[in-house]
Design a protein around this motif. Structure first.
Motif, PDB file in Angstrom:
ATOM      1  N   GLN A 176      59.797  50.462  18.011  1.00  9.73           N
ATOM      2  CA  GLN A 176      58.546  50.314  18.738  1.00  9.73           C
ATOM      3  C   GLN A 176      58.793  50.648  20.207  1.00  9.73           C
ATOM      4  O   GLN A 176      59.906  50.475  20.719  1.00  9.73           O
ATOM      5  CB  GLN A 176      58.007  48.893  18.603  1.00  9.73           C
ATOM      6  N   TRP A 201      58.527  49.503  23.406  1.00 10.03           N
ATOM      7  CA  TRP A 201      58.374  48.354  24.286  1.00 10.03           C
ATOM      8  C   TRP A 201      58.581  48.792  25.732  1.00 10.03           C
ATOM      9  O   TRP A 201      59.010  49.916  26.009  1.00 10.03           O
ATOM     10  CB  TRP A 201      59.357  47.261  23.910  1.00 10.03           C
ATOM     11  N   ARG A 205      54.110  55.553  24.486  1.00  7.13           N
ATOM     12  CA  ARG A 205      53.602  54.688  25.554  1.00  7.13           C
ATOM     13  C   ARG A 205      52.416  55.305  26.285  1.00  7.13           C
ATOM     14  O   ARG A 205      51.830  54.668  27.162  1.00  7.13           O
ATOM     15  CB  ARG A 205      54.710  54.409  26.579  1.00  7.13           C
ATOM     16  N   LEU A 255      49.394  53.539  28.335  1.00  8.46           N
ATOM     17  CA  LEU A 255      49.689  52.133  28.605  1.00  8.46           C
ATOM     18  C   LEU A 255      50.161  51.956  30.045  1.00  8.46           C
ATOM     19  O   LEU A 255      50.822  52.838  30.609  1.00  8.46           O
ATOM     20  CB  LEU A 255      50.791  51.625  27.669  1.00  8.46           C
ATOM     21  N   GLU A 303      52.777  46.920  30.292  1.00  7.11           N
ATOM     22  CA  GLU A 303      51.885  46.475  29.215  1.00  7.11           C
ATOM     23  C   GLU A 303      52.665  46.362  27.905  1.00  7.11           C
ATOM     24  O   GLU A 303      53.354  47.293  27.494  1.00  7.11           O
ATOM     25  CB  GLU A 303      50.739  47.478  29.066  1.00  7.11           C
ATOM     26  N   LYS A 304      52.536  45.217  27.255  1.00  8.26           N
ATOM     27  CA  LYS A 304      53.201  45.027  25.966  1.00  8.26           C
ATOM     28  C   LYS A 304      52.575  45.944  24.923  1.00  8.26           C
ATOM     29  O   LYS A 304      51.394  46.242  24.979  1.00  8.26           O
ATOM     30  CB  LYS A 304      53.094  43.577  25.512  1.00  8.26           C
ATOM     31  N   SER A 305      53.415  46.364  23.987  1.00  6.52           N
ATOM     32  CA  SER A 305      52.930  47.263  22.949  1.00  6.52           C
ATOM     33  C   SER A 305      53.811  47.138  21.714  1.00  6.52           C
ATOM     34  O   SER A 305      55.013  46.914  21.829  1.00  6.52           O
ATOM     35  CB  SER A 305      52.970  48.714  23.438  1.00  6.52           C
ATOM     36  N   ARG A 308      53.400  49.716  19.497  1.00  7.03           N
ATOM     37  CA  ARG A 308      53.268  51.079  18.986  1.00  7.03           C
ATOM     38  C   ARG A 308      54.610  51.591  18.487  1.00  7.03           C
ATOM     39  O   ARG A 308      55.638  51.437  19.148  1.00  7.03           O
ATOM     40  CB  ARG A 308      52.782  52.022  20.089  1.00  7.03           C
TER      41      ARG A 308
END
Length: 178
Positions: free
Chosen positions: A57, A59, A143, A146, A150-152, A154
């Motif tokens: 992911q 991050w 990303r 974003l 910002e948390k993600s 994805r």
């Protein structure tokens, strides 16, 4: 087709291999090494031959495998602190490395690929690895849109990882052949 390995076993192998070579390893750095191992494994063995099934992911601090994050997040005071071999194997590190080598069941070329990535990227600091992943298309693309902090959750596309690093490999080979 290569059988997918358990990412936890791969992470333990990477941690033990790093510590026995005198390379620092932290929970954050472990994430980046797993990411690069997966990317280069696909480059050398084909897109359909991932080393493990898990998908990273995107991050804030770069690629993260959540399952590994949850295992190692409390093994150090913070994600940047160095871990010792006992975190990865409770006993003699070389004995643990031999056990994991057997458990992973990779052939000599596949182990050489994993070890080459550990040596190439493991010598860098975690901050260098964060910067590196941030400067490369797979993480940056995931990303896109974003805010920086910002948390993600994805996912980083394995297809994009494969094509990006394959193109880099091809370009480097062509440069050396010229």
């Amino acid at each position: 087709m290569i059988d997918n390995k358990n990412i936890q076993d791969v992470a333990r192998y990477v941690g033990l291999s790093s510590t026995t070579k005198g390379l620092s390893i932290s929970p954050l750095k472990l994430q980046k090494l797993l990411y690069y191992i997966q990317a280069w494994f696909m480059v050398f063995y084909g897109r359909d031959n991932t080393l493990f099934r898990d998908v990273p992911q995107a991050w804030v601090n770069g690629p993260v495998y959540p399952a590994i994050y949850h295992i190692y997040k409390n093994k150090a005071a913070n994600m940047c602190d160095h871990l010792d071999s006992s975190v990865f194997y409770n006993g003699d590190a070389l004995e643990g490395l031999a056990m994991l080598t057997h458990a992973l069941g990779l052939n000599a070329d596949q182990f050489e690929t994993v070890e080459s990535v550990i040596m190439m990227y493991g010598k860098q600091s975690q901050n260098q690895l964060i910067w590196l992943t941030h400067s490369e298309l797979p993480w940056a693309s995931a990303r896109h849109g974003l805010a920086p902090f910002e948390k993600s959750e994805r996912e980083i596309s394995l297809d994009m990882m494969y094509s990006y690093y394959l193109e880099r490999h091809t370009r480097n080979r062509q440069k050396h052949e010229a």
